[in-house]
Every structure is written in structure tokens, then in C-alpha cells.
Scaffold this motif. Structure first.
Motif, PDB file in Angstrom:
ATOM      1  N   ALA A 701       3.511  -0.513  -0.298  1.00  0.00           N
ATOM      2  CA  ALA A 701       2.936  -1.176  -1.468  1.00  0.00           C
ATOM      3  C   ALA A 701       3.992  -1.591  -2.477  1.00  0.00           C
ATOM      4  CB  ALA A 701       1.916  -0.263  -2.138  1.00  0.00           C
ATOM      5  N   SER A 702       5.192  -1.047  -2.376  1.00  0.00           N
ATOM      6  CA  SER A 702       6.238  -1.404  -3.329  1.00  0.00           C
ATOM      7  C   SER A 702       6.657  -2.865  -3.190  1.00  0.00           C
ATOM      8  CB  SER A 702       7.459  -0.498  -3.144  1.00  0.00           C
ATOM      9  OG  SER A 702       8.032  -0.688  -1.855  1.00  0.00           O
ATOM     10  N   PHE A 703       6.394  -3.467  -2.025  1.00  0.00           N
ATOM     11  CA  PHE A 703       6.794  -4.849  -1.787  1.00  0.00           C
ATOM     12  C   PHE A 703       5.680  -5.845  -2.129  1.00  0.00           C
ATOM     13  CE2 PHE A 703       9.096  -2.144   1.232  1.00  0.00           C
ATOM     14  CZ  PHE A 703      10.399  -2.403   0.840  1.00  0.00           C
ATOM     15  N   VAL A 704       4.552  -5.344  -2.622  1.00  0.00           N
ATOM     16  CA  VAL A 704       3.403  -6.189  -2.933  1.00  0.00           C
ATOM     17  C   VAL A 704       3.236  -6.264  -4.446  1.00  0.00           C
ATOM     18  CG1 VAL A 704       0.955  -6.581  -2.532  1.00  0.00           C
ATOM     19  CG2 VAL A 704       2.327  -5.415  -0.802  1.00  0.00           C
ATOM     20  N   ASN A 705       2.952  -7.455  -4.946  1.00  0.00           N
ATOM     21  CA  ASN A 705       2.783  -7.650  -6.382  1.00  0.00           C
ATOM     22  C   ASN A 705       1.322  -7.919  -6.728  1.00  0.00           C
ATOM     23  OD1 ASN A 705       5.576  -7.439  -7.049  1.00  0.00           O
ATOM     24  ND2 ASN A 705       5.876  -9.493  -6.209  1.00  0.00           N
ATOM     25  N   LYS A 706       0.988  -7.723  -7.986  1.00  0.00           N
ATOM     26  CA  LYS A 706      -0.363  -8.029  -8.445  1.00  0.00           C
ATOM     27  C   LYS A 706      -0.657  -9.498  -8.203  1.00  0.00           C
ATOM     28  CE  LYS A 706      -0.280  -4.523 -12.098  1.00  0.00           C
ATOM     29  NZ  LYS A 706      -0.369  -4.273 -13.554  1.00  0.00           N
ATOM     30  N   GLY A 707      -1.855  -9.746  -7.739  1.00  0.00           N
ATOM     31  CA  GLY A 707      -2.254 -11.118  -7.444  1.00  0.00           C
ATOM     32  C   GLY A 707      -1.984 -11.529  -6.015  1.00  0.00           C
ATOM     33  N   ASP A 708      -1.298 -10.685  -5.250  1.00  0.00           N
ATOM     34  CA  ASP A 708      -1.019 -11.020  -3.852  1.00  0.00           C
ATOM     35  C   ASP A 708      -2.258 -10.823  -2.989  1.00  0.00           C
ATOM     36  OD1 ASP A 708       1.568 -11.748  -4.258  1.00  0.00           O
ATOM     37  OD2 ASP A 708       2.457  -9.853  -3.623  1.00  0.00           O
ATOM     38  N   LEU A 709      -2.365 -11.648  -1.951  1.00  0.00           N
ATOM     39  CA  LEU A 709      -3.429 -11.506  -0.962  1.00  0.00           C
ATOM     40  C   LEU A 709      -2.968 -10.526   0.102  1.00  0.00           C
ATOM     41  CD1 LEU A 709      -6.144 -12.411   0.300  1.00  0.00           C
ATOM     42  CD2 LEU A 709      -4.873 -14.270   1.410  1.00  0.00           C
ATOM     43  N   VAL A 710      -3.787  -9.494   0.353  1.00  0.00           N
ATOM     44  CA  VAL A 710      -3.452  -8.473   1.362  1.00  0.00           C
ATOM     45  C   VAL A 710      -4.664  -8.256   2.269  1.00  0.00           C
ATOM     46  CG1 VAL A 710      -1.852  -7.327  -0.220  1.00  0.00           C
ATOM     47  CG2 VAL A 710      -4.230  -6.540  -0.092  1.00  0.00           C
ATOM     48  N   ARG A 711      -4.393  -7.658   3.423  1.00  0.00           N
ATOM     49  CA  ARG A 711      -5.469  -7.233   4.325  1.00  0.00           C
ATOM     50  C   ARG A 711      -5.579  -5.720   4.254  1.00  0.00           C
ATOM     51  NH1 ARG A 711      -4.507 -11.794   8.525  1.00  0.00           N
ATOM     52  NH2 ARG A 711      -5.989 -13.263   7.620  1.00  0.00           N
ATOM     53  N   TRP A 712      -6.805  -5.272   4.199  1.00  0.00           N
ATOM     54  CA  TRP A 712      -7.065  -3.832   4.095  1.00  0.00           C
ATOM     55  C   TRP A 712      -8.289  -3.508   4.925  1.00  0.00           C
ATOM     56  CZ3 TRP A 712     -11.444  -1.263   2.584  1.00  0.00           C
ATOM     57  CH2 TRP A 712     -11.330   0.113   2.314  1.00  0.00           C
ATOM     58  N   CYS A 713      -8.252  -2.349   5.574  1.00  0.00           N
ATOM     59  CA  CYS A 713      -9.420  -1.947   6.369  1.00  0.00           C
ATOM     60  C   CYS A 713      -9.867  -0.553   5.979  1.00  0.00           C
ATOM     61  CB  CYS A 713      -9.093  -1.994   7.858  1.00  0.00           C
ATOM     62  SG  CYS A 713      -7.965  -0.711   8.412  1.00  0.00           S
ATOM     63  N   ASP A 714     -11.143  -0.344   6.124  1.00  0.00           N
ATOM     64  CA  ASP A 714     -11.729   0.976   5.936  1.00  0.00           C
ATOM     65  C   ASP A 714     -11.373   1.797   7.169  1.00  0.00           C
ATOM     66  OD1 ASP A 714     -13.245   3.210   5.635  1.00  0.00           O
ATOM     67  OD2 ASP A 714     -15.130   2.166   5.236  1.00  0.00           O
ATOM     68  N   THR A 715     -10.448   2.727   7.000  1.00  0.00           N
ATOM     69  CA  THR A 715      -9.931   3.471   8.164  1.00  0.00           C
ATOM     70  C   THR A 715     -10.979   4.360   8.808  1.00  0.00           C
ATOM     71  OG1 THR A 715      -9.119   5.205   6.691  1.00  0.00           O
ATOM     72  CG2 THR A 715      -7.591   3.422   7.260  1.00  0.00           C
ATOM     73  N   TRP A 716     -12.098   4.570   8.109  1.00  0.00           N
ATOM     74  CA  TRP A 716     -13.160   5.414   8.680  1.00  0.00           C
ATOM     75  C   TRP A 716     -14.395   4.598   9.042  1.00  0.00           C
ATOM     76  CZ3 TRP A 716     -11.046   9.656  10.149  1.00  0.00           C
ATOM     77  CH2 TRP A 716      -9.930  10.136   9.455  1.00  0.00           C
ATOM     78  N   ASP A 717     -14.221   3.314   9.134  1.00  0.00           N
ATOM     79  CA  ASP A 717     -15.303   2.438   9.585  1.00  0.00           C
ATOM     80  C   ASP A 717     -15.185   2.300  11.099  1.00  0.00           C
ATOM     81  OD1 ASP A 717     -17.127   0.460  10.146  1.00  0.00           O
ATOM     82  OD2 ASP A 717     -16.587  -0.793   8.444  1.00  0.00           O
ATOM     83  N   SER A 718     -16.197   2.758  11.810  1.00  0.00           N
ATOM     84  CA  SER A 718     -16.138   2.750  13.281  1.00  0.00           C
ATOM     85  C   SER A 718     -16.118   1.342  13.858  1.00  0.00           C
ATOM     86  CB  SER A 718     -17.339   3.511  13.858  1.00  0.00           C
ATOM     87  OG  SER A 718     -18.555   2.901  13.445  1.00  0.00           O
ATOM     88  N   ALA A 719     -16.509   0.344  13.049  1.00  0.00           N
ATOM     89  CA  ALA A 719     -16.522  -1.037  13.549  1.00  0.00           C
ATOM     90  C   ALA A 719     -15.145  -1.690  13.438  1.00  0.00           C
ATOM     91  CB  ALA A 719     -17.549  -1.856  12.781  1.00  0.00           C
ATOM     92  N   VAL A 720     -14.191  -0.984  12.841  1.00  0.00           N
ATOM     93  CA  VAL A 720     -12.851  -1.529  12.662  1.00  0.00           C
ATOM     94  C   VAL A 720     -11.855  -0.655  13.397  1.00  0.00           C
ATOM     95  CG1 VAL A 720     -11.062  -2.149  10.998  1.00  0.00           C
ATOM     96  CG2 VAL A 720     -13.474  -2.465  10.413  1.00  0.00           C
ATOM     97  N   VAL A 721     -10.956  -1.291  14.168  1.00  0.00           N
ATOM     98  CA  VAL A 721      -9.892  -0.582  14.865  1.00  0.00           C
ATOM     99  C   VAL A 721      -8.577  -0.945  14.202  1.00  0.00           C
ATOM    100  CG1 VAL A 721      -8.706  -0.214  17.063  1.00  0.00           C
ATOM    101  CG2 VAL A 721     -11.182  -0.663  17.032  1.00  0.00           C
TER     102      VAL A 721
END
Length: 835
Positions: A701-721
């Protein structure tokens, strides 16, 4: 409202309780949950903010407007804490472009007419900040000194010196109300820029005690006269209108000495005349009358009281003597009567001055002659008369007119700059029909300052007094002004220090920071700031305008920069000592990917918040701006609105009033294009921006700034690997876990490349329990020397309603990790930008 959710996703019915506002939050929880709640199992969200019940004080008062949600967390396998999902109907989202503090909203006393939308006038804002204007604004300049006035040839002229604002401006279309000053007969104006010299500035201060006092003629005074009698006066001598009256030695003159001199007096003189007529001694009385102004009472060389009277009118003795011989005149009696209506009480002038101006009005015209006398003297700091400083100024006028007459008398005391008191009186008799009535309209103390150097932009206006302008409280002088600012050359990477007219928000930020605040411009990320400015100008310059007047010294530099940027949909934040800038607009690609490989597992886990009802508690937008006469045909420089509503039946956004609009005051917006563009964005946010996330990330996260577009997943969502790629063979990628995908469904994958950027969504072409196949050739794996982790990925169903793309809205370093806040990104929010 107190809401209890037994499951994080809110799939089951929630329990709702009404607050007892006489109790604290802690007491309300104890009231509805007498068995208590386990703080390690439950989360508490107060008005959208998650609190720790083990650390934060819950003994706070609550109101019916508060929204408190208690959420029971899922309990997973030991050391594996699931992500808590809170369903909150009216939660406050972490917005990319937060509403900054509205400048100048601290109260009427700090608000100039520049930012009012009704009832604008020119006022003196004593002890308040000078206007700091950016862009193009119609301003109502502040009075920098009391307005001066004088009558010239029976016409009243008013002089105004006003401050437009700090810095330099292009001033155009000066008006009185809606009429150009050039079109008003007898009106002149002059613009002074910083560095100019004003040859002479006049300061005029009116006495508040003057309110139209009539100068009553001696013969028409209705006040009770006071008289003193002196028998056997010594002598009366009249020379050039000055009478010297010598009284008997020891005569009491205390009353006369106590008068406010000069004092209007009448002297009735009685003399006895003794003569021989036909051999008989006969004595008769004869009378004479004098009118004049008692100037002084003093003693002669024989220590006899002596009265000095000026402006004497002598009527002569009654002649009752015929053919006589041996005539002898004997001084008999003198009666001194004070004409109380002749003089006003003393007026103490409010300030020091070199001149005294008196405005006289003859409301019924003038038939005949009027003689006036003004006595003035210096006073000390306590208001006491300075001995031997009394002087007299006389004024006479005669006319034959029934037209109202007005005149300004200018008295120049020989003692120069000082504080004075003055009295005024009429010395000649008046007419009973009042055709020679005279009143005092104003008395001023006047001083001058020569060769004044101008520091700010000023405007001097001289107008004829009309029905619209006679009252200084109703001044409506205004003008369009455009600020001259410094700028920045993006290609040459250098400041442009010459001042040029600008409406650009970027120039306003730079000028505010570097010139007004005197800070180092290198503290600003000028490349990012002016790259945004350049991109806006290519699309439509009006979207990057900032037109506003800062008039409140309490608005900090940071708040000003936020307000300026907000008008252009730009989000600003400090990165260490550097100010960064990001525009709220469609993003080209994500810059980071967060999954189980770079998210920290903590005892608290993270939180997802959904705005589930559509759209939250609002069904439209009401945006307030200024309808500028410069930018909009038929504009009025008054308050205007853009109103949009969400038609849930037709599933469209339409122009019109909604039932429950989200209200926005867009500071610095004076054109319809900019207002509509912002309103269209905000109404789409109500529809599409409804998921926020709080999580904890590792050093990625140190390389990401406010306003940046990122991808994030719910690590405990069974529909996401999600996970890490450990090895690969051409387009087959082996992963660090078992892969179980439904063969009947289609999937997509995003993989980080060698630079750490996530790829576009790629179709998953095949898969087994340990690998998947996709067309991607920039993958890398860990060698545990230069790279401790290989490419990471997220796999979701091709058609999914779950948010995966987010904007980073907050980031804070804590204990080796980063607390991050995200808000979902949806390209549909920016559909209107494509028009």
C-alpha cells in the motif's frame, strides 16, 4: 435509531429500537440488551464510523437523528477472522471528493456582499479580511473610508473610495445596481492598481449630533428670553458695526460671561432727555434698540465692565423733542436680552481635521437674505475648550427663489489639523412665512492625505446624489473583476511569474499558495496539478473555472485549496510535505491489486459497508451555484439551481425536482456547464457508488496514493479466488492453493505484471485443481532474493455483481501496516463526461 443485525450481510430481519434521548448510548444498549453484548463478537458503527467498545467512551448523548448499528461478526476458524459486512442504510461513504468547508459561512459579520446572492450593498467591513478574489466575479467593493459629499451649484456629489480586493484585477462593467456608471450623468470613476499613486485622499467624518437643526431667526424664537438690567450705563459707542458698551463699575456681568459666545443679544437702551421749552425744564424718555452678537465681556482701563458686540443693527432714538434749547441727555437704563433661538448647542466633531464643512439646506427656497455666524474652537482630548482658540466665521446669502437650495460652507481654521467644536446661529431676523428658513444637514470634520500609494486594487467613484444614491446604506456599486495570477508552464516545468487574467482553478491554487501565503511553490505537485488543468481545458475550460471571493480570514490555507479544487472535481491531500492532486474522473487502469497475499489478517478483520436502499435516503440532486451574467445568457448573478431526479420506474436520470434531494452548494461555480456536469456526477454516485471498505494492507500500500484505482477482493468470499502464482508454463499458471471452479460457469482473472500493475480482465481459458490458463505473458514468480512474492491474481465469475474495483480514499501508516479505506469504482458514474 439503534439497529441490531444478527448476521453481517443483513440477510435476516434486523431488530430496530428507538433511542431514549434522556439516556446515553451505553444506557440505551443496557436497556435493550440487559444480558449484555460480547465486545469481541460485535462491531458498533456510529453514524457510519466504526468504534471500539473496549476503548471508546459510549457514555455520549444520542438524538433521534443518530444511527447506531450493532453487528454480530461471523466466527471462523481460529486465527482466520472473516471480513465483517455491515448493512447500513444511511451510512456516510468515504467520498473521493469530500465536501470542503464552505468559506465565509461563519456569520453575517464576516460575509461581504461579494458572496451574497440577495441584498448586495457596499459596506465598510471594519477589522475584516480584504476580499481575495479568484476567477471572474461580480463584486460589491468594500468602503475603505467614509463616503464624502458636498454641494456644488445646488447639486450633491458623493465620493466613494472602495477596495476591490487583494492583488491586481481586470475591472470591467462598473455599475450602479444594473446601470453602467458610464450611462449615469455626472458620474466619474477611476481604477487604481497596486503601486499607483492617488494625488489626494479626503477623509470626511460627520457629526452624529446633527440631524437637521433649524437656525432660528432671533425674532422668531419661541424660547423664553432672559434679561438683565443695568441702570445708568456709562456709554455706548458704535464703530463699523462693532458696539462697545461700558457699564457702571461693579455691575454684575456673570450671566453674560457664562453664555456660549458669541451669543445673539438685543439691547434696549432708555435715555432721559432734559431740555428747556418756553422757560420750563422738561424731562422725557427716549428709546433705542440694538441687535448683535456678544463677542466678549472684559474690563476697560478704569476697571469698568465692557461689552463688545458685533454685527450691530441700530434703530436709533425715538425723536420726541421739538424746538428746544439747552438739551441734556442722561444715560438712564439698558436691558440686555438673550435671543436664545439664535445659536445651536456646541457640536463636537468626531475626528481631527484641517477643515470644517457645513451643509445648509433651504427646503422652501430663499426669499430675502440670511446672515449666519459660526463660532468654532479647539478642544482637548476630554472635549474641553482650549483657551484663546475661539474664532468666528460669518456667511451671508440673498436670493429670490422658491426652488430648494443647498450649499456646502467650507471653513478653514487657521490653527490647522486639530479637533474642533462648533456652534452656529442666525444673526438676522427672519420671515414669518418661513421662505428664508435654513437648516443644518451635516457638519463634517475634513482632512487630507497626499500622494497615497495603493497596495490593493481600489475604485474611486463620484456620483450625483439621486433618489437611489442619497442613502449611503443603499450603495449598490459593483463591477466584474478577473484576477491576475501567476501560472506554470507544464512543458518547460517553470513558473510564469508575470500576472495574467485567469479563471483556472490551478492558477488559483498556485497563486494562493505561493503569492498570498508566501509558501514554496515546490511544495505543490505542479506537474499533476497542471496536467489536470490542461486535460480539462482540452475538454471544456469551463469545467476548470474557479470564480469566488474569499472574505474570511478564518478560512485556512488548506481549506482554501480544498474549496478551489472541489469546484473542478479535484481531490487534494498532503503526502508528507507535498500537496498531491487527483481528479474525480474515469480511470484508465488500476495501479494495484489487494488480495490475501498482501492484506494483513488481524483480530478485528475488515469491514464492508453497503448502501442498500436505492439510492440511500436520497432520490435526486439539488446543486446550488451562481447564475453569472457573464457566462450565461440572461444571467442575473443570483442564486440558481440544477435539479436532477432518479426516475426509478423508467430507470433514468431526468431534470426536475426530487422528493428527497441531496443538496450541494458548489463554491466557486458561476456557469451552468460546470454546475450541470457536477450534478450529473453526484446523481450517478447515488446510484453506483454505494460500497465502502476498511481493511489493513501490507507494505504494497505504500506505493498507492489517494485517488488511485485499485482492485480488492473479499478474501473470505467463496465466489472469489485469489492468491499467488508459484510457477508457470507458457500460459498455464500454477497457484499456491487448491482451485475449485464450477465447470458450468465462465470466469475472468486479473494478474499483476512485473511492475506490479494489475492486468485487464482476462478470460480464464481452462483450469484444474492446481492451475488455470489465460493469455498473459508478463507474469513473474518469487526467487526469494529480488522478489519475495510472485504475481498475484483475483478470479471472479465473468458476470458478477460484486464490486472489485475501488478508489483509495484514505491511507494511514500504523504499526508496520497501512489502514486503508476504499470506495467502489463504477465507470457509469462518468457517463455524462463522454458527451
Amino acid at each position: 435509531m439503534l439497529i441490531y443485525q444478527n448476521d453481517p450481510k443483513g440477510l435476516f430481519e434486523s431488530k430496530r429500537f428507538v433511542f431514549d434521548t434522556d439516556k446515553t448510548l451505553q444506557q440505551n444498549i443496557e436497556l435493550y440488551f440487559p444480558a449484555g453484548l460480547n465486545a469481541k463478537v460485535h462491531d458498533i458503527v456510529i453514524n457510519g464510523v466504526k468504534v471500539n467498545p473496549l476503548k471508546d467512551d459510549l457514555n455520549i448523548r444520542v438524538s433521534h437523528d443518530d444511527n447506531v448499528v450493532i453487528i454480530r461478526r461471523q466466527q471462523g476458524v481460529e486465527l482466520l477472522v472473516g471480513l465483517v459486512v455491515a448493512v447500513v442504510a444511511a451510512v456516510v461513504a468515504y467520498a473521493l471528493t469530500p465536501k470542503p468547508k464552505i468559506p465565509n459561512s461563519s456569520g453575517e459579520q464576516k460575509d461581504s456582499s461579494n458572496n451574497k446572492l440577495t441584498g448586495q450593498t457596499n459596506i465598510a467591513r471594519a477589522y475584516q479580511a480584504k476580499p481575495d478574489i479568484f476567477g471572474l466575479v461580480r463584486v460589491y467593493p468594500d468602503l475603505v473610508k467614509p463616503s464624502g459629499s458636498e454641494y456644488i451649484n445646488n447639486v450633491k456629489y458623493i465620493d466613494h473610495l472602495m477596495c476591490v480586493g487583494i492583488g491586481e484585477y481586470v475591472v470591467s462593467k462598473p455599475k450602479y445596481s444594473e446601470t453602467l456608471l458610464d450611462k449615469i450623468t455626472g458620474t466619474d470613476y477611476q481604477i487604481y492598481n497596486p503601486g499607483d499613486i492617488i494625488p489626494q485622499v479626503m477623509y470626511q467624518y460627520a457629526s452624529d449630533e446633527v440631524n437637521g437643526q433649524e437656525l432660528t431667526p432671533p425674532n422668531l424664537s419661541n424660547e423664553a428670553a432672559q434679561s438683565v438690567h443695568y441702570e445708568n450705563y456709562e456709554s455706548i459707542a458704535i464703530n463699523n458695526g462693532i458696539a462697545t458698551i461700558v457699564l457702571p463699575q461693579g455691575a454684575d456681568t456673570g450671566y453674560l460671561q457664562g453664555l456660549m459666545l458669541p451669543a445673539g443679544l438685543t439691547f434696549s437702551v432708555t435715555s432721559r432727555v432734559t431740555y428747556i421749552l418756553d422757560g420750563e425744564i422738561t424731562t422725557i424718555k427716549t428709546f433705542a434698540n440694538y441687535n448683535g452678537n456678544l463677542q466678549s465681556v472684559k474690563a476697560n482701563e478704569n476697571d469698568q465692565p465692557m461689552l463688545i458686540v458685533s454685527s450691530v443693527i441700530f434703530t436709533g432714538f425715538d425723536d420726541k423733542v421739538g424746538n428746544v434749547s439747552d438739551i441734556e441727555y442722561l444715560n438712564d437704563e439698558i436691558i440686555v436680552t438673550r435671543n436664545k433661538g439664535g445659536y445651536t448647542d456646541a457640536f463636537i466633531l468626531p475626528e481631527e481635521g484641517t477643515e470644517i464643512w457645513v451643509d445648509l439646506v433651504f427646503q422652501r427656497g430663499l426669499q430675502g437674505a440670511v446672515s449666519l455666524s459660526f463660532a468654532y474652537w479647539q478642544i482637548d482630548e476630554l472635549g474641553n475648550e482650549v483657551i484663546n482658540t475661539r474664532d468666528v466665521y460669518t456667511y451671508s446669502v440673498s436670493m429670490n427663489t422658491y426652488e430648494p437650495q443647498n450649499v456646502t460652507i467650507k471653513i478653514k481654521p487657521k490653527r490647522g489639523q486639530s479637533k474642533y467644536a462648533i456652534i452656529a446661529g442666525r444673526t438676522n431676523d427672519g420671515k414669518t412665512d418661513l421662505t428664508d428658513q435654513v437648516k443644518i444637514e451635516n457638519i463634517y470634520s475634513v482632512s487630507y492625505e497626499s500622494n497615497v500609494k495603493v497596495n490593493d486594487t481600489l475604485i474611486y467613484v463620484r456620483t450625483k446624489a439621486t433618489s437611489q444614491a442619497t442613502s449611503l446604506k443603499e450603495l449598490k456599486i459593483n463591477a466584474e473583476v478577473m484576477r491576475k495570477t501567476i501560472s506554470y508552464n507544464l512543458e518547460a516545468c517553470e513558473l510564469i511569474e508575470s500576472l495574467t487574467p485567469s479563471r483556472s482553478f490551478a492558477d488559483a491554487v498556485l497563486h494562493s499558495y505561493a503569492v498570498i501565503a508566501g509558501r514554496d511553490p515546490n511544495d505543490l505537485d505542479l506537474q499533476a496539478l497542471y496536467s489536470i488543468d490542461q486535460a480539462i481545458k482540452k475538454k471544456d475550460p469551463r469545467l476548470g473555472y474557479f470564480d469566488f471571493s474569499f472574505d474570511d480570514a478564518d478560512v485556512s490555507l488548506g481549506e482554501r485549496i480544498q474549496a478551489i479544487c472541489n469546484a473542478a472535481r479535484v481531490f487534494t491531500y498532503k503526502d508528507g510535505q507535498k500537496w498531491r492532486f487527483v481528479r474525480d474522473e474515469k480511470k484508465t487502469r488500476p495501479v494495484a491489486l489487494f488480495n490475501s497475499s498482501n492484506l494483513a489478517n488481524t483480530s478485528e478483520g475488515g469491514t464492508i459497508q453497503y448502501k442498500c436502499n436505492l439510492p440511500t435516503s436520497y432520490d435526486g440532486i439539488e446543486l446550488e451555484y451562481v447564475n453569472s451574467s457573464h457566462d450565461n445568457k440572461g444571467g442575473t448573478d443570483k442564486k440558481a439551481f440544477v435539479r436532477l431526479k432518479i426516475d426509478s420506474v423508467k430507470n433514468v436520470i431526468a431534470i426536475g425536482e426530487s422528493r428527497q434531494p441531496y443538496k450541494i452548494q458548489l463554491t466557486g461555480c458561476r456557469n451552468y456547464t460546470q454546475a450541470m456536469n457536477r450534478a450529473q456526477l453526484e446523481v450517478r454516485k447515488l446510484l453506483y457508488q454505494r460500497v465502502t471498505v476498511e481493511d489493513e494492507a501490507l507494505c504494497d500500500a505504500s506505493f498507492v496514493n489517494k485517488g488511485d484505482l485499485v482492485r480488492w477482493c473479499d478474501t473470505w468470499d467463496s465466489a472469489v479466488v485469489n492468491g499467488e502464482i508459484t510457477s508457470f508454463e507458457r500460459n498455464r499458471f500454477f497457484i499456491n492453493q487448491q482451485l475449485e471452479l464450477d465447470p458450468s460457469k465462465k470466469y475472468r482473472v486479473s494478474i499483476t505484471d512485473r511492475a506490479g500493475y494489475p492486468s485487464e480482465w482476462l478470460d480464464v481459458l481452462g483450469h484444474d485443481s492446481v492451475s488455470f490458463t489465460a493469455n498473459f505473458n508478463d507474469v513473474y514468480t518469487a526467487d526469494y532474493i529480488k522478489s519475495q512474492m510472485g504475481s498475484i491474481f483475483i478470479i471472479t465469475e465473468t458476470k458478477t455483481g460484486e464490486a472489485v474495483d475501488f478508489i483509495l480514499s484514505e491511507k494511514q501508516y500504523k504499526d508496520g501496516n497501512y489502514q486503508i479505506k476504499l470506495i467502489n469504482y463504477d465507470e457509469r458514474m462518468y457517463q455524462y463526461d463522454n458527451r
